[in-house]
Design a protein around this motif. Structure first.
Motif, PDB file in Angstrom:
ATOM      1  N   PHE A  38       0.836  -1.207   0.000  1.00 43.37           N
ATOM      2  CA  PHE A  38       0.000   0.000   0.000  1.00 43.37           C
ATOM      3  C   PHE A  38       0.868   1.254   0.000  1.00 43.37           C
ATOM      4  CE2 PHE A  38      -2.568   3.337   1.847  1.00 43.37           C
ATOM      5  CZ  PHE A  38      -3.834   3.129   1.313  1.00 43.37           C
ATOM      6  N   LEU A  39       1.809   1.329   0.922  1.00 43.23           N
ATOM      7  CA  LEU A  39       2.626   2.541   1.058  1.00 43.23           C
ATOM      8  C   LEU A  39       3.567   2.711  -0.136  1.00 43.23           C
ATOM      9  CD1 LEU A  39       3.461   2.354   4.876  1.00 43.23           C
ATOM     10  CD2 LEU A  39       1.756   3.786   3.741  1.00 43.23           C
ATOM     11  N   TRP A  40       4.158   1.621  -0.595  1.00 44.76           N
ATOM     12  CA  TRP A  40       5.086   1.703  -1.723  1.00 44.76           C
ATOM     13  C   TRP A  40       4.348   2.094  -3.005  1.00 44.76           C
ATOM     14  CZ3 TRP A  40       5.717  -0.895  -6.398  1.00 44.76           C
ATOM     15  CH2 TRP A  40       6.931  -0.676  -7.054  1.00 44.76           C
ATOM     16  N   SER A  41       3.202   1.471  -3.246  1.00 39.11           N
ATOM     17  CA  SER A  41       2.448   1.754  -4.471  1.00 39.11           C
ATOM     18  C   SER A  41       1.882   3.160  -4.477  1.00 39.11           C
ATOM     19  CB  SER A  41       1.314   0.736  -4.636  1.00 39.11           C
ATOM     20  OG  SER A  41       1.816  -0.578  -4.752  1.00 39.11           O
ATOM     21  N   LEU A  42       1.634   3.706  -3.301  1.00 40.20           N
ATOM     22  CA  LEU A  42       1.086   5.050  -3.208  1.00 40.20           C
ATOM     23  C   LEU A  42       2.008   6.070  -3.873  1.00 40.20           C
ATOM     24  CD1 LEU A  42      -1.457   6.315  -1.930  1.00 40.20           C
ATOM     25  CD2 LEU A  42      -0.095   6.799   0.103  1.00 40.20           C
ATOM     26  N   PHE A  43       3.312   5.816  -3.810  1.00 35.32           N
ATOM     27  CA  PHE A  43       4.273   6.770  -4.353  1.00 35.32           C
ATOM     28  C   PHE A  43       5.061   6.214  -5.542  1.00 35.32           C
ATOM     29  CE2 PHE A  43       3.800   7.605   0.225  1.00 35.32           C
ATOM     30  CZ  PHE A  43       3.338   8.913   0.187  1.00 35.32           C
ATOM     31  N   GLN A  44       5.292   4.899  -5.571  1.00 34.27           N
ATOM     32  CA  GLN A  44       6.147   4.313  -6.588  1.00 34.27           C
ATOM     33  C   GLN A  44       5.454   3.248  -7.444  1.00 34.27           C
ATOM     34  OE1 GLN A  44       9.186   5.460  -7.185  1.00 34.27           O
ATOM     35  NE2 GLN A  44       9.083   6.901  -5.466  1.00 34.27           N
ATOM     36  N   GLY A  45       4.163   3.061  -7.225  1.00 35.48           N
ATOM     37  CA  GLY A  45       3.467   2.016  -7.962  1.00 35.48           C
ATOM     38  C   GLY A  45       3.334   2.320  -9.448  1.00 35.48           C
TER      39      GLY A  45
END
Length: 597
Positions: A535-542
């Protein structure tokens, strides 16, 4: 003038209305500062995100409470590693959990997971974010009321958590708060009741808003039989909240009066506590509280599960590339289910000594209410037949919902029959049944909804590999946690045993399952770290989506810009067809959006 006419394309000067919405969308960010835009926002999407993130945090906290309880059940009398000394002597003497603290954890786990976690997620978050978009509305009918509902919810949640720091600890009378135990509990129980009053008020504000929005702000051409099934689920849920929550709010206030000023609405005369008779006016009824609580408590199950069904319906239709089978029958079923949910509550009270005639009535209604649920599940299964199924992460969670909810429903039938319920009541069988309804099934529906709608509101997709890595262990460990509870319940293990049944010789064959369940629960918690990272990674780098409609969906929320601006639609949509026109013969593509002429 009706509110609908103010925003309908059929109203006077529709061109100017459309231009006004475009102007409002472009200048909204410039007009509002940070606090009005992100904190005290009246935009339904921001409020929905606030609900979602807050509820996920509460859900994580409530889950953490049961992880601590599972240590005591698996290793009764042994110090809790790392955490035991931090809890203090009042909660864990020498690091060993005290019975009083165990009761606090049990009561607060149930309360937090239901009233602070699941319901705000499926109603407050998904209902706020998705429903107005699906009906073509620029916002909720009462934006400021919508903002107030979130802040009252947050106040109620903080009040609940604050009860842990009160003298004597948090509420310890179970999530049902049965008197007279609840009337005699520590001050934390008073704080619990205050928190419940705030939460109920929040739900009532939100439910009224949902009903008015669906009735008044539908786009032109959006008839009731063109509503997506998710919108129907939200509408029925809102009526359940409006009709079922006021009795519990009234009961909560009466119990508060019992505790604070010495009334006896629920306190019978002649009570003796620790050998001392209580000096109370008497005349109260403990069964009155049970009636008022379960009059909410059973519709509350459908308040949670109906939006889950709605989420699953959207995902299934989209990923089978075909219409939902029996859409009208599903709509009639969900409306009938909502109606019947109000006349089954006393099957929770068979042990109170009600007469055989009354027991027979509630047995019959309990069997009847299973019919619409079976119809909806059958429609889901038939919808899969002949579909060109895409097994992406949202679809996996939606598919898992079907057997998990079926297990929860089937195991509930013996509890709806007075003869078998007398034996199974308050055993781990009840825990297993209830959790199959709201944990593997509903939590999976929530995860499926997050994976499905995440691209619309962030412009990025959640990672598919991490999503499947999250799904498969979750499915396995969920069943490892709750399936053994049926065996424990059939063996007669009570749900409220602080030592997990160690002192009862007849439970020896199933005691070992406590360790298996606990290990599985801890493993399940570890797997959720994958979701948090994703969730957190995809929010910015997804991965960025390449279109506003990455799933090739037909419903209106996918026909807006990504993410939707303030006001949602650059041009007010006009609905021309039903919500699930996939693979229509003769069409140029395998999906026909609702607003496509």
């Amino acid at each position: 003038m009706k509110l609908k006419r103010l925003i309908s394309p059929s109203a006077v000067l529709p061109k100017k209305i459309n231009q006004g919405i475009i102007h409002m969308s472009k200048n909204h960010d410039a007009e509002l500062g940070f606090w009005r835009k992100y904190v005290f926002s009246t935009d339904h999407k921001v409020i929905g995100i606030q609900y979602g993130l807050t509820a996920l945090c509460f859900l994580l906290f409530g889950f953490a409470l049961i992880l601590v309880m599972r240590w005591q059940l698996a290793f009764p009398g042994e110090p809790i590693p790392w955490l035991g000394k931090l809890l203090g002597e009042g909660r864990a003497a020498g690091g060993v959990m005290l019975p009083e603290f165990y009761n606090e954890l049990g009561a607060m786990h149930g309360t937090i997971m239901v009233f602070l976690g699941v319901v705000p997620l499926v109603v407050g978050a998904f209902g706020n974010i998705v429903m107005p978009l699906q009906i073509g509305a620029p916002d909720m009918a009462f934006p400021k009321l919508n903002m107030a509902s979130y802040w009252v919810f947050l106040l109620g949640g903080i009040t609940m958590i604050f009860s842990f720091f009160m003298p004597g600890g948090a509420a310890s009378s179970g999530w049902t708060s049965y008197p007279p135990l609840a009337n005699l509990a520590t001050v934390g129980q008073t704080v619990w009741i205050l928190g419940m009053v705030f939460l109920i008020t929040s739900s009532l504000l939100g439910a009224i808003n949902v009903i008015v929005t669906i009735f008044q702000l539908r786009a032109e051409g959006m008839t009731f039989m063109r509503l997506p099934f998710f919108v129907w689920s939200q509408l029925v849920t809102a009526f359940l909240l409006v009709l079922a929550f006021p009795p519990l709010e009234a009961a909560g206030i009466l119990q508060l009066l019992d505790r604070v000023i010495g009334t006896s609405f629920f306190m019978p005369s002649g009570l003796v506590v620790s050998g001392e008779p209580l000096d109370i006016s008497g005349g109260g009824s403990v069964l009155l509280w049970q009636h008022l609580f379960w009059f909410l408590g059973h519709p509350e199950v459908y308040v949670m599960i109906l939006p889950g069904m709605g989420i699953v319906a959207e995902i299934l239709a989209n990923n089978t590339r075909k219409p939902l089978w029996g859409y009208r029958t599903m709509v009639y079923s969900i409306v009938f289910l909502g109606f019947v949910s109000f006349i089954v509550w006393a099957h929770h009270m068979f042990l109170t000594g009600m007469g055989t005639a009354l027991s027979g009535f509630f047995q019959a209604t309990t069997m009847i209410i299973s019919v619409p649920s079976v119809i909806i599940l059958t429609a889901f299964c038939i919808s899969l037949w002949g579909g060109s199924i895409r097994f992406n992460t949202p679809m996996l969670f939606a598919l898992a919902f079907i057997p998990m909810f079926a297990i929860g429903g089937l195991t509930g039938l013996p509890l709806g029959i007075a003869m078998t319920d007398i034996y199974l009541h308050d055993t781990y069988y009840v825990i297993g049944h209830f959790h199959y309804v709201v944990a593997p099934s509903l939590i999976f529906a929530i995860f499926g909804g997050i994976y499905y709608w995440f691209p619309k509101f962030t412009g990025r997709k959640l990672n598919e590999f991490l999503g499947k890595l999250h799904f498969w262990p979750s499915l396995f460990f969920m069943n490892c946690v709750f399936m053994p509870m049926f065996a424990q319940g059939l063996a007669g293990m009570s749900r409220r045993l602080y030592d997990g049944g160690e002192t009862y010789a007849f439970l020896e064959p199933v005691i070992a399952l406590n360790k298996m369940i606990s290990y599985s629960a801890w493993a399940l918690a570890a797997v959720q770290v994958i979701f948090i990272i994703n969730f957190l990674w995809s929010l910015f780098q997804g991965e960025k989506v390449t279109s506003d409609n990455p799933w090739d969906s037909t419903t209106l929320e996918w026909q807006t810009p990504t993410p939707p601006p303030h006001g949602n639609f650059l041009t007010l949509p006009v609905v021309c067809r039903g919500p699930y026109e996939y693979s229509v013969p003769g069409a140029s593509k395998d999906y026909s959006p609702q607003n496509e002429k």
